[in-house]
Design a protein around this motif. Structure first.
Motif, PDB file in Angstrom:
ATOM      1  N   ASN A 102       0.817  -1.218   0.000  1.00  0.00           N
ATOM      2  CA  ASN A 102       0.000   0.000   0.000  1.00  0.00           C
ATOM      3  C   ASN A 102       0.848   1.264   0.000  1.00  0.00           C
ATOM      4  O   ASN A 102       0.423   2.283  -0.553  1.00  0.00           O
ATOM      5  N   GLN A 103       2.024   1.213   0.604  1.00  0.00           N
ATOM      6  CA  GLN A 103       2.891   2.385   0.555  1.00  0.00           C
ATOM      7  C   GLN A 103       3.315   2.667  -0.889  1.00  0.00           C
ATOM      8  O   GLN A 103       3.313   3.817  -1.327  1.00  0.00           O
ATOM      9  N   GLU A 104       3.652   1.628  -1.621  1.00  0.00           N
ATOM     10  CA  GLU A 104       4.029   1.813  -3.028  1.00  0.00           C
ATOM     11  C   GLU A 104       2.873   2.413  -3.829  1.00  0.00           C
ATOM     12  O   GLU A 104       3.074   3.329  -4.629  1.00  0.00           O
ATOM     13  N   ARG A 105       1.670   1.907  -3.600  1.00  0.00           N
ATOM     14  CA  ARG A 105       0.486   2.445  -4.293  1.00  0.00           C
ATOM     15  C   ARG A 105       0.214   3.894  -3.885  1.00  0.00           C
ATOM     16  O   ARG A 105      -0.116   4.738  -4.714  1.00  0.00           O
ATOM     17  N   LEU A 106       0.338   4.162  -2.587  1.00  0.00           N
ATOM     18  CA  LEU A 106       0.113   5.515  -2.071  1.00  0.00           C
ATOM     19  C   LEU A 106       1.082   6.504  -2.710  1.00  0.00           C
ATOM     20  O   LEU A 106       0.679   7.582  -3.161  1.00  0.00           O
ATOM     21  N   LEU A 107       2.344   6.138  -2.768  1.00  0.00           N
ATOM     22  CA  LEU A 107       3.350   7.043  -3.326  1.00  0.00           C
ATOM     23  C   LEU A 107       3.179   7.225  -4.834  1.00  0.00           C
ATOM     24  O   LEU A 107       3.491   8.294  -5.366  1.00  0.00           O
ATOM     25  N   ALA A 108       2.687   6.206  -5.517  1.00  0.00           N
ATOM     26  CA  ALA A 108       2.400   6.351  -6.946  1.00  0.00           C
ATOM     27  C   ALA A 108       1.229   7.306  -7.162  1.00  0.00           C
ATOM     28  O   ALA A 108       1.241   8.124  -8.084  1.00  0.00           O
ATOM     29  N   ALA A 109       0.229   7.224  -6.293  1.00  0.00           N
ATOM     30  CA  ALA A 109      -0.950   8.083  -6.423  1.00  0.00           C
ATOM     31  C   ALA A 109      -0.704   9.506  -5.920  1.00  0.00           C
ATOM     32  O   ALA A 109      -1.300  10.456  -6.427  1.00  0.00           O
ATOM     33  N   PHE A 110       0.165   9.627  -4.909  1.00  0.00           N
ATOM     34  CA  PHE A 110       0.446  10.932  -4.293  1.00  0.00           C
ATOM     35  C   PHE A 110       1.960  11.125  -4.189  1.00  0.00           C
ATOM     36  O   PHE A 110       2.555  10.950  -3.117  1.00  0.00           O
ATOM     37  N   PRO A 111       2.615  11.476  -5.304  1.00  0.00           N
ATOM     38  CA  PRO A 111       4.090  11.571  -5.317  1.00  0.00           C
ATOM     39  C   PRO A 111       4.665  12.565  -4.298  1.00  0.00           C
ATOM     40  O   PRO A 111       5.786  12.385  -3.836  1.00  0.00           O
ATOM     41  N   ASN A 112       3.893  13.575  -3.916  1.00  0.00           N
ATOM     42  CA  ASN A 112       4.398  14.551  -2.943  1.00  0.00           C
ATOM     43  C   ASN A 112       4.643  13.908  -1.571  1.00  0.00           C
ATOM     44  O   ASN A 112       5.385  14.445  -0.744  1.00  0.00           O
TER      45      ASN A 112
END
Length: 182
Positions: A102-112
């Motif tokens: 989920n961290q990988e998905r989160l960072l892909a969706a919200f790069p900031n």
């Protein structure tokens, strides 16, 4: 997160959807030695500790996390290897779990949020460096006084034997220091 990076209020719910809220009773475990850590934990309420057990059976506390702090065995999490640590609730707590996936998905969706996690890790690493410095630079009494001045909330909330373990003191000596300073 909003203190470190700007997040639009409309993004709060979508960001939270990557996290799983977990309630813990006192002494519940998030991680036990030999398990592989697959998650980071953000402490919403309560207090957690990370510790290992020495060959002689003594527990050695290495880290505490209060409200708004993160806790994880980062090496186990990063390298997908078994942990040698336990993560346990010191008191009734509520955490937000962020799995590696989920961290990988989160960072892909919200790069900031990459910046948020990078700055958090830099801060934690710097704090760990200073903790090591103080272990070498201070005597036992100075160690306690310095810690007490930086984190007075821990001295009140954490059981004495855990705090002593964290500071490299015996519970008896810590008790003497507390009496002396009161």
């Amino acid at each position: 997160m909003n203190k470190i990076v700007k997040i639009s209020p409309s993004d709060y719910e979508p960001i939270l959807s990557y996290f799983k809220k977990t309630k813990l009773r006192k002494k519940d475990y998030l991680l036990e030695a030999s398990q592989t850590s697959t998650s980071l934990y953000f402490v919403s309420t309560g207090c957690l500790r990370m510790y290992f057990i020495r060959e002689n059976g003594d527990e050695k506390t290495t880290y505490f996390a209060l409200e708004h702090w993160w806790i994880a065995d980062f090496l186990s999490y990063t390298l997908s290897q078994p942990s040698s640590f336990y993560i346990q609730a010191v008191e009734k707590s509520e955490v937000y779990e962020l799995t590696n996936e989920n961290q990988e998905r989160l960072l892909a969706a919200f790069p900031n949020l990459e910046r948020y996690f990078r700055l958090n890790l830099q801060h934690a690493y710097g704090a760990a460096q200073y903790r090591i410095k103080y272990q070498f630079a201070f005597n036992k009494e100075e160690t306690f006084l310095h810690f007490k001045s930086l984190y007075p909330q821990f001295v009140q909330r954490v059981p004495q034997y855990m705090l002593a373990s964290f500071l490299g003191l015996t519970p008896e000596y810590l008790s003497e220091l507390r009496k002396k300073k009161n």
